[in-house]
Design a protein around this motif. Structure first.
Motif, PDB file in Angstrom:
ATOM      1  N   VAL A   1       0.859  -1.183   0.000  1.00 19.91           N
ATOM      2  CA  VAL A   1       0.000   0.000   0.000  1.00 19.91           C
ATOM      3  C   VAL A   1       0.900   1.239   0.000  1.00 19.91           C
ATOM      4  N   PHE A   2       0.403   2.287  -0.613  1.00 22.49           N
ATOM      5  CA  PHE A   2       1.166   3.526  -0.681  1.00 22.49           C
ATOM      6  C   PHE A   2       0.556   4.561   0.253  1.00 22.49           C
ATOM      7  N   THR A   3       1.382   5.115   1.116  1.00 20.26           N
ATOM      8  CA  THR A   3       0.957   6.086   2.112  1.00 20.26           C
ATOM      9  C   THR A   3       1.722   7.392   1.892  1.00 20.26           C
ATOM     10  N   PRO A   4       1.326   8.472   2.581  1.00 21.95           N
ATOM     11  CA  PRO A   4       2.080   9.728   2.468  1.00 21.95           C
ATOM     12  C   PRO A   4       3.546   9.581   2.878  1.00 21.95           C
ATOM     13  N   MET A   5       3.832   8.524   3.668  1.00 22.41           N
ATOM     14  CA  MET A   5       5.202   8.291   4.115  1.00 22.41           C
ATOM     15  C   MET A   5       5.954   7.347   3.181  1.00 22.41           C
ATOM     16  N   GLY A   6       5.303   6.931   2.116  1.00 23.96           N
ATOM     17  CA  GLY A   6       5.929   6.004   1.189  1.00 23.96           C
ATOM     18  C   GLY A   6       5.241   4.650   1.184  1.00 23.96           C
ATOM     19  N   MET A   7       5.869   3.655   0.594  1.00 22.40           N
ATOM     20  CA  MET A   7       5.277   2.334   0.483  1.00 22.40           C
ATOM     21  C   MET A   7       5.329   1.598   1.821  1.00 22.40           C
ATOM     22  N   ALA A   8       4.234   0.886   2.129  1.00 23.45           N
ATOM     23  CA  ALA A   8       4.166   0.069   3.337  1.00 23.45           C
ATOM     24  C   ALA A   8       3.459  -1.240   2.985  1.00 23.45           C
ATOM     25  N   TYR A   9       3.344  -2.098   3.954  1.00 23.08           N
ATOM     26  CA  TYR A   9       2.661  -3.379   3.747  1.00 23.08           C
ATOM     27  C   TYR A   9       1.443  -3.461   4.662  1.00 23.08           C
ATOM     28  N   GLN A  10       0.395  -4.075   4.148  1.00 17.54           N
ATOM     29  CA  GLN A  10      -0.825  -4.278   4.924  1.00 17.54           C
ATOM     30  C   GLN A  10      -1.111  -5.771   5.019  1.00 17.54           C
ATOM     31  N   GLN A  11      -1.227  -6.254   6.252  1.00 12.59           N
ATOM     32  CA  GLN A  11      -1.438  -7.684   6.485  1.00 12.59           C
ATOM     33  C   GLN A  11      -2.855  -7.939   6.978  1.00 12.59           C
ATOM     34  N   THR A  12      -3.510  -8.918   6.374  1.00 15.36           N
ATOM     35  CA  THR A  12      -4.807  -9.396   6.823  1.00 15.36           C
ATOM     36  C   THR A  12      -4.666 -10.856   7.223  1.00 15.36           C
ATOM     37  N   GLY A  13      -5.036 -11.188   8.441  1.00 14.62           N
ATOM     38  CA  GLY A  13      -4.898 -12.570   8.900  1.00 14.62           C
ATOM     39  C   GLY A  13      -3.530 -12.834   9.493  1.00 14.62           C
ATOM     40  N   LYS A  14      -3.203 -14.120   9.664  1.00  9.41           N
ATOM     41  CA  LYS A  14      -1.975 -14.521  10.353  1.00  9.41           C
ATOM     42  C   LYS A  14      -0.799 -14.682   9.391  1.00  9.41           C
ATOM     43  N   ASP A  15       0.352 -14.198   9.830  1.00 10.53           N
ATOM     44  CA  ASP A  15       1.599 -14.441   9.102  1.00 10.53           C
ATOM     45  C   ASP A  15       2.193 -15.744   9.634  1.00 10.53           C
ATOM     46  N   LEU A  16       2.115 -16.794   8.815  1.00  7.40           N
ATOM     47  CA  LEU A  16       2.570 -18.121   9.222  1.00  7.40           C
ATOM     48  C   LEU A  16       3.825 -18.552   8.462  1.00  7.40           C
ATOM     49  N   THR A  17       4.481 -17.592   7.842  1.00  6.59           N
ATOM     50  CA  THR A  17       5.642 -17.930   7.015  1.00  6.59           C
ATOM     51  C   THR A  17       6.789 -18.518   7.825  1.00  6.59           C
ATOM     52  N   GLN A  18       6.835 -18.207   9.124  1.00  2.98           N
ATOM     53  CA  GLN A  18       7.943 -18.691   9.951  1.00  2.98           C
ATOM     54  C   GLN A  18       7.633 -20.009  10.668  1.00  2.98           C
ATOM     55  N   VAL A  19       6.431 -20.531  10.478  1.00  6.16           N
ATOM     56  CA  VAL A  19       6.087 -21.812  11.106  1.00  6.16           C
ATOM     57  C   VAL A  19       6.971 -22.904  10.509  1.00  6.16           C
ATOM     58  N   GLU A  20       7.590 -23.697  11.362  1.00 14.15           N
ATOM     59  CA  GLU A  20       8.577 -24.674  10.899  1.00 14.15           C
ATOM     60  C   GLU A  20       8.044 -26.096  10.789  1.00 14.15           C
ATOM     61  N   ARG A  21       6.838 -26.360  11.312  1.00 10.33           N
ATOM     62  CA  ARG A  21       6.305 -27.725  11.284  1.00 10.33           C
ATOM     63  C   ARG A  21       4.844 -27.725  10.879  1.00 10.33           C
ATOM     64  N   ILE A  22       4.489 -28.660  10.009  1.00  9.19           N
ATOM     65  CA  ILE A  22       3.091 -28.918   9.646  1.00  9.19           C
ATOM     66  C   ILE A  22       2.810 -30.386   9.922  1.00  9.19           C
ATOM     67  N   LEU A  23       1.828 -30.633  10.762  1.00  8.13           N
ATOM     68  CA  LEU A  23       1.452 -31.995  11.101  1.00  8.13           C
ATOM     69  C   LEU A  23       0.266 -32.405  10.225  1.00  8.13           C
ATOM     70  N   LEU A  24       0.384 -33.537   9.567  1.00  8.64           N
ATOM     71  CA  LEU A  24      -0.671 -34.021   8.678  1.00  8.64           C
ATOM     72  C   LEU A  24      -1.376 -35.207   9.300  1.00  8.64           C
ATOM     73  N   THR A  25      -2.707 -35.200   9.229  1.00  8.63           N
ATOM     74  CA  THR A  25      -3.482 -36.324   9.705  1.00  8.63           C
ATOM     75  C   THR A  25      -4.628 -36.578   8.742  1.00  8.63           C
ATOM     76  N   GLY A  26      -5.238 -37.738   8.842  1.00 10.05           N
ATOM     77  CA  GLY A  26      -6.287 -38.139   7.903  1.00 10.05           C
ATOM     78  C   GLY A  26      -5.800 -39.261   7.005  1.00 10.05           C
ATOM     79  N   GLY A  27      -6.647 -40.243   6.790  1.00 14.20           N
ATOM     80  CA  GLY A  27      -6.251 -41.434   6.037  1.00 14.20           C
ATOM     81  C   GLY A  27      -5.737 -41.157   4.653  1.00 14.20           C
ATOM     82  N   ALA A  28      -6.315 -40.167   3.967  1.00 10.94           N
ATOM     83  CA  ALA A  28      -5.899 -39.870   2.598  1.00 10.94           C
ATOM     84  C   ALA A  28      -4.439 -39.436   2.548  1.00 10.94           C
ATOM     85  N   LEU A  29      -3.970 -38.791   3.608  1.00  9.61           N
ATOM     86  CA  LEU A  29      -2.582 -38.330   3.646  1.00  9.61           C
ATOM     87  C   LEU A  29      -1.631 -39.426   4.115  1.00  9.61           C
ATOM     88  N   ILE A  30      -2.067 -40.210   5.069  1.00 11.11           N
ATOM     89  CA  ILE A  30      -1.169 -41.203   5.661  1.00 11.11           C
ATOM     90  C   ILE A  30      -0.985 -42.419   4.753  1.00 11.11           C
TER      91      ILE A  30
END
Length: 451
Positions: free
Chosen positions: A363-392
């Protein structure tokens, strides 16, 4: 030895797990097709027969169960402003294990009421207005809902100044009302726990009406919680040892995605938009799954993508889709069927991660370009646990997840290189159940299972 039986009445399969709480050991697991069309206790007895044969255990010290059989709790939420009260209502419903089939904002129209009448929800969550704020909308909506004289309970969680008027209108029409604290008592402040407790209670009362479950309940010490709530409980406990994590539960009817993470911005110059996100969050994608909702995956991503990822032609894809629609308990037997299942699973993971995670935009503001986040930033999450027969069962879960993460658009704040953990023995919901009475045992067992 003190053997405990843990049962999960799933929408597709009934899972039975036996653990010895004295030694904190998993003794065995078994599963059988959930026979909700006939008598749900049949599937339970089939699973118990397998479990007894595997473990040799004939008697259990205690028996506990969770359930999402019969498709879970179909819920409608009605609020005031879409980005505020209605969204708060939706989060409360999802966190309680319900499946939100529709969300309405502002005053309900005649078309809205007719749609509610047609949908026949199991429960309706009515909220709107902060405490001391707008009263007109929720009170008019209460009167409108009362005119339906529907056979569903109403959880009332809006402006406390309107609680009396809303209750009188609804109860006057013969409807059951469960009054709670406001889900948003003040602007941008969420209070979902009281509402979630009420929804869980209705869930458990309604789910017991599934065919045969009333009889099956006599065999267990109690149905403690909805399955999604059990999974969320287990993941929250697991995060105390592993740190922030995500999980994907790919079922026959729905795809549930969980994040146990703060989700605050990781990029400098980022401002948040929207309501604050919960640390422990669940979203349910009721339109995508491996069997009952397989066509929903195609609707979400397009047939051409299923063809591309599977490496099969359209005829093979459509043949398998038709087969699983007619036989939701069928397992892939040929290479072509396994390829299509691989595509459906990886695309369901991709869609679930995309919908659950936040987004970022310049987004562009009077102070210059910035970022606007909606929801959770999960980019740094290091583990994803998978469950459900189709995956296993596929043996390709890591490949599916890697493909899904690599296909996400640049503005998605989902993880890109998280390590995959597998719930190979389907114990996640069982550990959530177990932790209600034996928390340290559940924590020790998960610590060994999910390294």
């Amino acid at each position: 030895m003190k053997p405990i039986l843990l049962i999960d009445f799933g929408s597709t399969y009934t899972k039975a797990t036996c653990v010895d709480v004295d030694s904190a050991q998993l003794l065995g697991t078994a599963q059988s097709y959930t026979t909700v069309e006939e008598d749900i206790s049949i599937g339970l007895e089939n699973a118990l027969g397998q479990l007894r044969e595997e473990t040799g255990v004939r008697e259990f010290a205690q028996r506990f169960a969770c359930s999402s059989a019969a498709g879970g709790l179909r819920m409608i939420a009605s609020g005031l402003v879409p980005s505020l009260t209605a969204e708060a209502a939706k989060r409360a419903a999802l966190g309680a294990g319900a499946k939100v089939i529709r969300t309405y904002s502002y005053e309900l129209t005649e078309d809205d009421l007719e749609e509610i009448r047609t949908l026949k929800p199991d429960i309706l969550l009515l909220c709107g207005g902060t405490d001391g704020g707008n009263r007109d909308c929720i009170e008019r909506n209460a009167k409108a809902i009362a005119s339906l004289k529907g056979g569903f309970p109403v959880v009332l969680a809006g402006n406390r100044a309107s609680a009396g008027a809303c209750r009188r209108a609804l109860e006057g029409a013969g409807m059951e009302v469960i009054a709670c604290e406001n889900v948003m008592p003040s602007f941008n402040t969420l209070n979902v726990e009281p509402c979630q407790k009420a929804i869980r209670e209705v869930f458990l009362r309604r789910i017991i009406s599934a065919k045969g479950l009333s009889q099956a309940q006599e065999l267990i010490s109690g149905i403690l919680m909805p399955t999604p709530a059990a999974v969320l409980t287990a993941l929250t406990l697991l995060s105390q040892d592993l740190g922030e994590l995500m999980a994907v539960d790919l079922g026959g009817a729905t795809t549930d995605v969980y994040s146990i993470a703060k989700g605050t911005p990781t990029r400098a110059g980022t401002v948040m938009r929207g309501l604050p996100e919960p640390f422990a969050k669940r979203t349910v994608e009721g339109d995508i799954g491996m069997r009952y909702s397989a066509h929903g995956v195609v609707d979400a991503v397009g047939l051409e993508r299923v063809v591309e990822v599977s490496g099969q032609d359209e005829a093979a894809v459509e043949a398998w889709l038709a087969r699983v629609k007619d036989e939701p308990g069928v397992l892939a037997a040929t290479q072509a069927e396994r390829d299509v299942d691989f595509a459906l699973a990886s695309l369901a993971i991709e869609t679930g991660l995309l919908r659950h995670s936040g987004k970022i935009e310049e987004v562009f503001t009077p102070m210059g370009m910035a970022y606007q986040q909606t929801g959770k930033d999960l980019t740094q999450v290091e583990r994803i646990l998978l469950t459900g027969g189709a995956l296993i069962r596929t043996g390709r879960a890591e490949e599916m997840t890697a493909r899904a993460m690599s296909a996400l658009p640049p503005d998605s704040l989902a993880p890109r290189g998280a390590r995959v953990l597998l719930d190979r023995r389907y114990i996640l919901s069982a550990m959530g159940l177990l932790s209600q009475n034996y928390e340290q045992v559940a924590r020790e067992m998960m610590g060994r299972e999910f390294q």
